[in-house]
Motif scaffolding. Structure first.
Motif, mmCIF file in Angstrom:
data_model
loop_
_atom_site.group_PDB
_atom_site.id
_atom_site.type_symbol
_atom_site.label_atom_id
_atom_site.label_comp_id
_atom_site.label_asym_id
_atom_site.label_seq_id
_atom_site.Cartn_x
_atom_site.Cartn_y
_atom_site.Cartn_z
ATOM 1 N N MET A 228 47.715 36.788 34.114
ATOM 2 C CA MET A 228 46.464 37.487 33.620
ATOM 3 C C MET A 228 46.104 38.809 33.243
ATOM 4 O O MET A 228 45.310 39.152 32.369
ATOM 5 C CB MET A 228 45.508 37.107 34.625
ATOM 6 C CG MET A 228 45.444 35.395 34.976
ATOM 7 S SD MET A 228 44.301 34.918 36.163
ATOM 8 C CE MET A 228 42.906 34.557 34.912
ATOM 9 N N ASP A 229 46.815 39.767 33.879
ATOM 10 C CA ASP A 229 46.814 41.201 33.427
ATOM 11 C C ASP A 229 47.318 41.308 31.878
ATOM 12 O O ASP A 229 46.733 42.230 31.355
ATOM 13 C CB ASP A 229 47.759 42.181 34.377
ATOM 14 C CG ASP A 229 46.990 42.176 35.914
ATOM 15 O OD1 ASP A 229 45.848 41.803 36.024
ATOM 16 O OD2 ASP A 229 47.798 42.550 36.730
ATOM 17 N N GLY A 230 48.030 40.536 31.817
ATOM 18 C CA GLY A 230 48.790 40.710 30.344
ATOM 19 C C GLY A 230 47.878 40.147 29.311
ATOM 20 O O GLY A 230 47.719 40.541 28.046
ATOM 21 N N HIS A 231 47.561 38.704 29.482
ATOM 22 C CA HIS A 231 46.591 37.862 28.563
ATOM 23 C C HIS A 231 45.165 38.039 28.470
ATOM 24 O O HIS A 231 44.419 37.639 27.545
ATOM 25 C CB HIS A 231 47.192 36.479 28.618
ATOM 26 C CG HIS A 231 48.579 36.202 28.334
ATOM 27 N ND1 HIS A 231 49.218 36.511 27.019
ATOM 28 C CD2 HIS A 231 49.579 35.719 29.250
ATOM 29 C CE1 HIS A 231 50.286 36.200 27.150
ATOM 30 N NE2 HIS A 231 50.730 35.910 28.386
ATOM 31 N N CYS A 232 44.426 38.203 29.615
ATOM 32 C CA CYS A 232 43.087 38.504 29.722
ATOM 33 C C CYS A 232 42.746 39.329 30.811
ATOM 34 O O CYS A 232 42.209 39.107 31.836
ATOM 35 C CB CYS A 232 42.380 36.891 30.017
ATOM 36 S SG CYS A 232 43.093 36.123 31.491
ATOM 37 N N PRO A 233 43.150 40.663 30.661
ATOM 38 C CA PRO A 233 42.899 41.700 31.637
ATOM 39 C C PRO A 233 41.444 41.822 31.699
ATOM 40 O O PRO A 233 41.271 42.385 33.387
ATOM 41 C CB PRO A 233 43.461 42.922 30.900
ATOM 42 C CG PRO A 233 43.383 42.636 29.293
ATOM 43 C CD PRO A 233 43.753 41.229 29.412
ATOM 44 N N ASP A 234 40.422 41.560 30.963
ATOM 45 C CA ASP A 234 38.838 41.602 31.577
ATOM 46 C C ASP A 234 38.558 40.586 32.513
ATOM 47 O O ASP A 234 38.031 41.011 33.504
ATOM 48 C CB ASP A 234 38.021 41.577 30.575
ATOM 49 C CG ASP A 234 38.690 40.231 29.313
ATOM 50 O OD1 ASP A 234 39.753 39.648 29.764
ATOM 51 O OD2 ASP A 234 37.694 40.106 28.373
ATOM 52 N N ILE A 235 39.199 39.386 32.447
ATOM 53 C CA ILE A 235 39.025 38.426 33.541
ATOM 54 C C ILE A 235 39.722 38.832 34.688
ATOM 55 O O ILE A 235 39.108 38.764 35.855
ATOM 56 C CB ILE A 235 39.628 37.026 33.037
ATOM 57 C CG1 ILE A 235 38.603 36.640 31.871
ATOM 58 C CG2 ILE A 235 39.257 36.083 34.142
ATOM 59 C CD1 ILE A 235 38.988 35.219 31.407
ATOM 60 N N SER A 236 40.935 39.433 34.697
ATOM 61 C CA SER A 236 41.822 39.565 35.871
ATOM 62 C C SER A 236 40.884 40.776 36.615
ATOM 63 O O SER A 236 40.809 40.715 37.903
ATOM 64 C CB SER A 236 42.926 40.105 35.415
ATOM 65 O OG SER A 236 43.837 40.265 36.363
ATOM 66 N N SER A 237 40.710 42.032 35.836
ATOM 67 C CA SER A 237 40.089 42.961 36.452
ATOM 68 C C SER A 237 38.797 42.955 37.123
ATOM 69 O O SER A 237 38.478 42.948 38.406
ATOM 70 C CB SER A 237 39.940 44.281 35.670
ATOM 71 O OG SER A 237 38.922 43.887 34.596
ATOM 72 N N SER A 238 37.771 41.883 36.389
ATOM 73 C CA SER A 238 36.461 41.632 36.848
ATOM 74 C C SER A 238 36.796 40.715 38.025
ATOM 75 O O SER A 238 35.708 40.940 39.038
ATOM 76 C CB SER A 238 35.516 41.001 35.783
ATOM 77 O OG SER A 238 35.515 41.925 34.743
ATOM 78 N N SER A 239 37.324 39.620 38.083
ATOM 79 C CA SER A 239 37.650 38.784 39.261
ATOM 80 C C SER A 239 38.353 39.394 40.498
ATOM 81 O O SER A 239 37.697 39.178 41.633
ATOM 82 C CB SER A 239 38.660 37.567 38.785
ATOM 83 O OG SER A 239 37.858 36.994 37.628
ATOM 84 N N ARG A 240 39.041 40.282 40.240
ATOM 85 C CA ARG A 240 39.856 40.909 41.406
ATOM 86 C C ARG A 240 38.885 42.028 41.984
ATOM 87 O O ARG A 240 38.663 42.047 43.207
ATOM 88 C CB ARG A 240 41.007 41.714 41.040
ATOM 89 C CG ARG A 240 41.932 40.697 40.422
ATOM 90 C CD ARG A 240 43.259 41.471 40.934
ATOM 91 N NE ARG A 240 44.293 41.302 39.663
ATOM 92 C CZ ARG A 240 45.567 41.739 39.941
ATOM 93 N NH1 ARG A 240 45.930 42.162 40.987
ATOM 94 N NH2 ARG A 240 46.490 41.702 38.793
ATOM 95 N N ALA A 241 37.834 42.555 41.201
ATOM 96 C CA ALA A 241 36.936 43.570 41.737
ATOM 97 C C ALA A 241 35.764 42.740 42.323
ATOM 98 O O ALA A 241 35.485 43.508 43.734
ATOM 99 C CB ALA A 241 36.229 44.372 40.728
ATOM 100 N N ALA A 242 35.442 41.626 41.794
ATOM 101 C CA ALA A 242 34.477 40.878 42.736
ATOM 102 C C ALA A 242 34.844 40.461 44.015
ATOM 103 O O ALA A 242 34.170 40.534 45.173
ATOM 104 C CB ALA A 242 34.193 39.609 41.871
ATOM 105 N N LEU A 243 36.241 40.155 44.121
ATOM 106 C CA LEU A 243 36.933 39.803 45.432
ATOM 107 C C LEU A 243 36.936 41.038 46.197
ATOM 108 O O LEU A 243 36.591 41.105 47.454
ATOM 109 C CB LEU A 243 38.089 39.106 45.114
ATOM 110 C CG LEU A 243 38.979 38.628 46.577
ATOM 111 C CD1 LEU A 243 38.306 37.680 47.363
ATOM 112 C CD2 LEU A 243 40.172 38.312 46.258
#
Length: 361
Positions: free
Chosen positions: A213-228
């Motif tokens: 996810m960091d490689g293919h959709c970093p915006d989803i990965s970073s936002s989701s991890r930050a939300a957690l």
């Protein structure tokens, strides 16, 4: 073998099963197939003690409207999920996968396996389901991202299709995904024998998916991890940060990862699967049809009627001289549909949304 952590996605609203399924009480919280609700069935299915793999208590992902009722239902079973994760807004399955992988990696380590599955599917053969989990786990431990493939029984146009590639032990590499083909294309797929329905059930190493996810959709990965990371946590309740999660793009795990990754694999799963995606699916899986092919749920009387499904909340319903109809009666709404058009209930729900009708909630 690595620990398997079931992550059950229970945030959907089940619009095609309106008027029974509502935003605050969706289909997965109703008893549609047995005396248990669908989320209860799902939790019991993945909570069974197994000798062939170590399965952890489940994590339930859902929205705020559904949380209290889901908790009540699971408490009735004596099942204690490790976490209830509340989404402040709906952001589709890619965000759920990212949150799940981050939470599992934090609590069990990046070698732990995530079994990501919907709460609103019916699986008839529990033993075969666990056998598929065992097969999928060996691939997931080797760094693959696994989807469960269902042998098509008809040229359905409402499902995604998976074309299998090179043989693995077990399963296959995924060659291609095709989302909701037309009838002619679906017929061609089935004729080749190389395609499966995509069940929307996945297994993967938490560290593997976070890296993908960091490689293919970093915006989803970073936002989701930050939300957690910024979530409000009280005992087993994890409420994701609304600001961070709201910044996350909405996308499915299939589009964001499975169609892009080189790690996609499929395990055939002959498990008696149905996504219970429309009223016609409940007619299909009903085991108590009358000799005329009718299914009654509640106080129903049929006269000269065949191949029909009727559910009522207690009011007497009579059906005369009909074939292949669906009738659903609740306290505030009635649905009447041709049995072959139940997928179009979603269009009716869209119209109700445009009108701002409270019957959706």
């Amino acid at each position: 073998m690595s620990v398997v952590v079931p992550v059950i996605m229970s945030g959907g609203s089940g619009t095609r099963l309106w008027p029974l399924s509502r935003a605050s009480h969706p289909k997965q919280l109703h008893a549609l197939v047995s005396e248990m609700s669908m989320v209860q069935e799902t939790v019991m299915r993945v909570s069974a003690t197994r000798e062939d793999f170590d399965i952890a208590p489940p994590i339930i992902v859902l929205n705020e409207r559904q949380h209290e009722l889901a908790r009540l239902q699971l408490t009735e079973l004596g099942v204690a999920p490790s976490h209830y994760v509340v989404e402040p807004v709906a952001r589709n399955t890619a965000a759920v996968a990212a949150v799940a992988a981050a939470l599992v990696a934090r609590e069990y380590g990046e070698e732990a396996l995530v079994l990501l599955l919907p709460a609103d599917h019916h699986i008839r053969d529990g033993d075969a389901f666990h056998a598929a989990i065992t097969a999928a786990s060996s691939l997931a431990e080797s760094g693959c991202i696994v989807t469960f493939g269902i042998q098509p029984s008809a040229p359905e146009t409402g499902y995604g299709y998976i074309e299998r590639g090179n043989r693995l032990d077990p399963g296959y590499r995924v060659k291609r995904f095709t989302e909701k083909p037309d009838v002619a294309t679906a017929q061609r797929f089935i004729a080749t024998g190389d395609y499966y329905w995509n069940a929307g059930i996945f297994m993967f190493g938490s560290g593997t998916v976070l890296a993908e996810m960091d490689g293919h959709c970093p915006d989803i990965s970073s936002s989701s991890r930050a939300a957690l990371a910024d979530a409000s946590v009280v005992d087993d309740l994890v409420v994701l940060c609304a600001k961070r999660f709201g910044e996350c793009p909405s996308n499915s795990f299939d589009y964001a990862i499975m169609e892009k990754t080189s790690k996609a694999t499929v395990v055939p799963a002959d498990i008696g699967w149905s996504d219970v995606g429309a009223w016609s699916a409940l007619w299909d899986i009903a085991e108590d049809k009358t000799p005329e092919g009718n299914v009654a749920r509640g106080d129903v009387h049929f006269v000269d009627t065949q191949n029909s499904y009727v559910m009522t909340n207690g009011r007497r319903v009579g059906v005369v001289g009909m074939d292949n109809v669906v009738v659903v009666v609740t306290d505030d709404a009635v649905l009447v549909s041709d049995g072959s058009r139940t997928q179009d209930v979603k269009a009716l729900v869209t119209a109700l949304q445009d009108e701002g009708r409270s019957e959706l909630l």
